[in-house]
Design an enzyme around this catalytic site. Sequence first.
Site, PDB file in Angstrom:
ATOM      1  N   CYS A   1      -0.651   2.264  -4.216  1.00 27.15           N
ATOM      2  CA  CYS A   1      -0.847   3.998  -4.720  1.00 27.15           C
ATOM      3  C   CYS A   1      -0.410   5.505  -4.314  1.00 27.15           C
ATOM      4  O   CYS A   1       0.121   5.428  -3.543  1.00 27.15           O
ATOM      5  CB  CYS A   1      -2.207   3.754  -4.267  1.00 27.15           C
ATOM      6  SG  CYS A   1      -4.132   2.992  -4.697  1.00 27.15           S
TER       7      CYS A   1
ATOM      8  N   HIS B   1       0.770  -1.005   0.037  1.00 24.01           N
ATOM      9  CA  HIS B   1      -0.011  -0.150   0.396  1.00 24.01           C
ATOM     10  C   HIS B   1       0.699   1.537   0.037  1.00 24.01           C
ATOM     11  O   HIS B   1       2.411   1.246   0.702  1.00 24.01           O
ATOM     12  CB  HIS B   1      -0.813  -0.015   1.427  1.00 24.01           C
ATOM     13  CG  HIS B   1      -2.262  -1.259   1.289  1.00 24.01           C
ATOM     14  ND1 HIS B   1      -3.075  -1.371   0.580  1.00 24.01           N
ATOM     15  CD2 HIS B   1      -1.878  -2.418   1.836  1.00 24.01           C
ATOM     16  CE1 HIS B   1      -4.015  -2.037   0.983  1.00 24.01           C
ATOM     17  NE2 HIS B   1      -3.497  -2.592   1.289  1.00 24.01           N
TER      18      HIS B   1
END
Length: 313
Positions: free
Chosen positions: A203, A154
């Site tokens: 991301c 992430h």
Amino acid sequence: MSQPQVRDDNVPEPQPEVQDSAVPAPQRSAGVLRTPPGAYDQPDTSAALIPSNLEFKQAIFREQGQKIYPVLDKAARKRLALLINNVEFDCEDMKRNGAQRDEENMEKLLRGLGYDVVKHTNLSGQEMDEAIKSFAGRKEHAESDSTFVVIMSHGKRDAILGIHYGVNNPSDVFPVDSIYSHLNAQNCPALINKPKVILIQACRGGENGKVWVADSEPDQLWNMESDVWEHKEKDFISLLSCTPDTKSYRHKLNGSLFIGFLVEVFNANANKDDIEELFRQVMRRFEEFGMLKQMVCKDRTTLLKLFYLFPGL
């Protein structure tokens, strides 16, 4: 025709938006989602890596000469690649389902390109920093002609999240800048004048996705003196899975679009194209992909020459 399951792990049971009904439902076969004919093209990572031939290599060096990074003899070189994959997080909602497939596909590609792969799984921000610092110090780099660093986790705009990241531990992050610091000419002299390829699947912000899991944090967590010198940061090329402030999508079974399209393109064309052309082809695959709007992004590119991988040679 049945409707595709549309959900976002960050928000419980959202309603599908208009246009979702136009997307044919994927079909399952042997644990892998198969897309019906005529639907959006998912990445195809099943093909084998096509090897280069010696005639092509000799011809391209005759034509381009000093414009190509030197490639050491396969029998003598010691290529290393670093692969970090964060799958399990302290916060169970952050588990990166499908990331195991990305790891398998990426490791297979790197080994096919002639790199021994140093793997780490489920690291904190500090552990990622230590892993890259240790990798930069590996003696094998002195006998190598290039390296790859691949990180999948992430992320935020300028940082990669460690596995302990959460409401009570928002500082468990690894700054992307540190990759370049550890591998630059000052801290990793063994890789001076050698291509250093950085690939990041994470991301960098943005809106919620549909069907695919987005590799961002869940929404609830947002609240000189010398006659001899070298450029400190040179011979890098980086490809990030999305542009700033946007999300990067990952299928829960098949893995991420980024790793999937990258492996697909490299398998088909690394035998004849240099790495910047390969990256352009990956970008075009995203442009052609009609279901979701995600665009990969080249960053901090300081390659001075063409970098050919010559798989098999």
